[in-house]
Motif scaffolding. Structure first.
Motif, short mmCIF file in Angstrom:
data_model
loop_
_atom_site.label_atom_id
_atom_site.label_comp_id
_atom_site.label_asym_id
_atom_site.label_seq_id
_atom_site.Cartn_x
_atom_site.Cartn_y
_atom_site.Cartn_z
N VAL A 125 -1.51 8.02 -0.66
CA VAL A 125 -1.51 9.06 -1.68
C VAL A 125 -2.65 10.01 -1.35
O VAL A 125 -3.83 9.66 -1.50
CB VAL A 125 -1.68 8.48 -3.10
CG1 VAL A 125 -1.67 9.59 -4.14
CG2 VAL A 125 -0.59 7.45 -3.39
N GLY A 126 -2.32 11.20 -0.86
CA GLY A 126 -3.36 12.08 -0.35
C GLY A 126 -3.99 11.43 0.87
O GLY A 126 -3.30 11.08 1.82
N ASP A 127 -5.29 11.23 0.80
CA ASP A 127 -5.96 10.53 1.90
C ASP A 127 -6.39 9.12 1.50
O ASP A 127 -7.19 8.49 2.19
CB ASP A 127 -7.18 11.33 2.39
CG ASP A 127 -8.24 11.49 1.31
OD1 ASP A 127 -7.96 11.15 0.13
OD2 ASP A 127 -9.35 11.96 1.63
N GLN A 128 -5.83 8.63 0.39
CA GLN A 128 -6.20 7.30 -0.10
C GLN A 128 -5.07 6.30 0.13
O GLN A 128 -3.89 6.64 0.05
CB GLN A 128 -6.50 7.36 -1.60
CG GLN A 128 -7.73 8.18 -1.96
CD GLN A 128 -9.00 7.54 -1.43
OE1 GLN A 128 -9.25 6.36 -1.63
NE2 GLN A 128 -9.80 8.33 -0.73
N LEU A 129 -5.45 5.06 0.42
CA LEU A 129 -4.50 3.96 0.48
C LEU A 129 -4.64 3.16 -0.80
O LEU A 129 -5.63 2.46 -1.01
CB LEU A 129 -4.76 3.08 1.71
CG LEU A 129 -4.45 3.72 3.06
CD1 LEU A 129 -4.85 2.78 4.19
CD2 LEU A 129 -2.98 4.11 3.17
N LEU A 130 -3.64 3.31 -1.67
CA LEU A 130 -3.69 2.66 -2.98
C LEU A 130 -2.79 1.42 -2.97
O LEU A 130 -1.74 1.40 -2.34
CB LEU A 130 -3.24 3.63 -4.07
CG LEU A 130 -4.03 4.94 -4.17
CD1 LEU A 130 -3.53 5.77 -5.35
CD2 LEU A 130 -5.53 4.68 -4.29
N VAL A 131 -3.23 0.42 -3.71
CA VAL A 131 -2.54 -0.87 -3.77
C VAL A 131 -1.77 -0.96 -5.08
O VAL A 131 -2.34 -0.83 -6.16
CB VAL A 131 -3.55 -2.03 -3.66
CG1 VAL A 131 -2.84 -3.37 -3.82
CG2 VAL A 131 -4.29 -1.97 -2.33
N ALA A 132 -0.45 -1.15 -4.97
CA ALA A 132 0.40 -1.32 -6.15
C ALA A 132 1.75 -1.81 -5.69
O ALA A 132 2.14 -1.63 -4.53
CB ALA A 132 0.55 0.00 -6.91
N HIS A 133 2.48 -2.42 -6.61
CA HIS A 133 3.84 -2.87 -6.28
C HIS A 133 4.84 -1.75 -6.46
O HIS A 133 5.78 -1.60 -5.68
CB HIS A 133 4.23 -4.07 -7.15
CG HIS A 133 5.55 -4.68 -6.77
ND1 HIS A 133 5.76 -5.27 -5.54
CD2 HIS A 133 6.72 -4.77 -7.44
CE1 HIS A 133 7.01 -5.70 -5.47
NE2 HIS A 133 7.61 -5.41 -6.60
N ILE A 181 0.83 -1.21 0.00
CA ILE A 181 0.00 0.00 0.00
C ILE A 181 0.86 1.26 0.00
O ILE A 181 1.96 1.30 0.56
CB ILE A 181 -0.98 0.04 1.18
CG1 ILE A 181 -0.25 0.07 2.53
CG2 ILE A 181 -1.96 -1.13 1.11
CD1 ILE A 181 -1.17 0.39 3.71
N TYR A 182 0.31 2.29 -0.65
CA TYR A 182 0.89 3.62 -0.69
C TYR A 182 -0.15 4.61 -0.18
O TYR A 182 -1.32 4.54 -0.57
CB TYR A 182 1.25 4.02 -2.13
CG TYR A 182 2.38 3.25 -2.75
CD1 TYR A 182 3.65 3.82 -2.89
CD2 TYR A 182 2.19 1.95 -3.24
CE1 TYR A 182 4.69 3.12 -3.49
CE2 TYR A 182 3.23 1.25 -3.83
CZ TYR A 182 4.47 1.84 -3.95
OH TYR A 182 5.50 1.14 -4.54
N PRO A 205 5.41 2.60 -7.65
CA PRO A 205 4.69 3.88 -7.73
C PRO A 205 4.09 4.16 -9.11
O PRO A 205 3.00 4.75 -9.21
CB PRO A 205 5.77 4.91 -7.39
CG PRO A 205 6.76 4.17 -6.57
CD PRO A 205 6.77 2.77 -7.11
N GLU A 206 4.77 3.72 -10.17
CA GLU A 206 4.24 4.00 -11.51
C GLU A 206 2.97 3.22 -11.81
O GLU A 206 2.28 3.50 -12.80
CB GLU A 206 5.30 3.70 -12.58
CG GLU A 206 5.83 2.28 -12.60
CD GLU A 206 7.08 2.10 -11.76
OE1 GLU A 206 7.85 1.17 -12.06
OE2 GLU A 206 7.29 2.90 -10.81
N ASP A 207 2.65 2.24 -10.98
CA ASP A 207 1.44 1.44 -11.19
C ASP A 207 0.24 1.94 -10.39
O ASP A 207 -0.83 1.32 -10.42
CB ASP A 207 1.71 -0.02 -10.82
CG ASP A 207 2.80 -0.64 -11.68
OD1 ASP A 207 2.88 -0.29 -12.87
OD2 ASP A 207 3.57 -1.47 -11.15
N LEU A 208 0.40 3.04 -9.68
CA LEU A 208 -0.70 3.53 -8.84
C LEU A 208 -1.90 3.91 -9.68
O LEU A 208 -1.78 4.56 -10.72
CB LEU A 208 -0.23 4.73 -8.01
CG LEU A 208 0.79 4.41 -6.90
CD1 LEU A 208 1.38 5.69 -6.34
CD2 LEU A 208 0.13 3.58 -5.80
N ASP A 209 -3.07 3.50 -9.20
CA ASP A 209 -4.34 3.76 -9.89
C ASP A 209 -5.35 4.15 -8.83
O ASP A 209 -5.60 3.38 -7.90
CB ASP A 209 -4.78 2.48 -10.62
CG ASP A 209 -6.11 2.62 -11.34
OD1 ASP A 209 -6.88 3.55 -11.02
OD2 ASP A 209 -6.40 1.79 -12.22
#
Length: 241
Positions: free
Chosen positions: A26-34, A23-24, A36-40
């Motif tokens: 990003v702002g107030d969101q927890l985004l799932v990606a391996h 998890i990353y 950073p370039e894959d963040l959606d």
């Protein structure tokens, strides 16, 4: 797990007891990606894991696998700064308070899912400060035998290649086998489970040999991206007499 066509669901279809998500914050969101370039923005921890798990537990009458009471381990690997990311994660875990194994009142109260926090080590501080916690800490071999209890460090994980030279080719050196079994014995005596990452994951005799030694030693979790391969191995595994 999240790089498979159906994150979480593919792992559950293979009957596994642990899934991992990076998890990353990003702002107030927890985004799932391996990476950073894959963040959606659409691939949030809630949409891919927390909400589907909550729905599955409701349908399963309180269990991830109906009729099977052992908790599913949700290993959450924090890729951004650990303290702030954990605090954001904790707010989300609290929204699903009946879903997660909880530490409160000096005791562990089992739930259908046990969240274990890995990745950036700065998560440890805010976790240790909590008197009520819906997640547990992923320790390292340096934590083995420390004063931190299993009610905080529930899992001991480390990089296989930094601790062992054997990669499944030829005989497992006796000294390394003893070292592995001592690690598992110590962890289990403290109520902790054991996992290694960076083990060979290319299908073939070397991977099979290494997985066989890990299970024989009592290692609790095997790391893989090959869901079908691990399921087939576990279904065919027979402990040595």
């Amino acid at each position: 797990d999240y790089e498979h066509p159906r994150p979480l669901l593919d792992a559950l279809d293979h009957r596994f007891g642990s899934v991992e998500a990076d998890i990353y914050l990003v702002g107030d969101q927890l985004l799932v990606a391996h990476d950073p370039e894959d963040l959606d923005p659409s691939r949030t921890l809630e949409s891919l894991y927390l909400d589907p798990l909550a729905a599955r537990v409701r349908a399963g009458r309180g269990s991830v696998y109906r009729g099977h009471r052992a908790p599913l381990q949700l290993l959450i690997d924090i890729k951004t700064e650990g303290s702030s990311t954990y605090l954001a994660l904790d707010r989300r875990l609290r929204r699903h308070r009946h879903l997660f194994t909880t530490y409160a009142g000096g005791r562990v109260h089992p739930g259908p899912v046990t969240a274990v926090i890995s990745g950036d080590r700065a998560a440890r501080g805010p976790m240790e400060a909590q008197t009520v916690r819906r997640a547990f800490y992923d320790g390292r071999l340096a934590d083995l035998g420390s004063t931190a209890p299993a009610s905080f460090i529930s899992l001991i994980s480390d990089n296989w290649t930094l601790n062992f030279g054997w990669l499944g080719e030829g005989a497992f050196p006796d000294a390394e086998r003893r070292k592995l079994r001592d690690i598992v014995r110590t962890a289990h005596a403290h109520g902790q489970k054991v996992r290694f990452w960076a083990t060979p994951d290319l299908a073939g005799p070397a991977r099979t040999a290494l997985w066989t030694e890990l299970l024989a030693a009592g290692v609790d979790y095997l790391n893989t991206d090959d869901l079908a391969g691990l399921e087939a191995f576990l279904d065919s595994y027979r402990p040595a007499a």
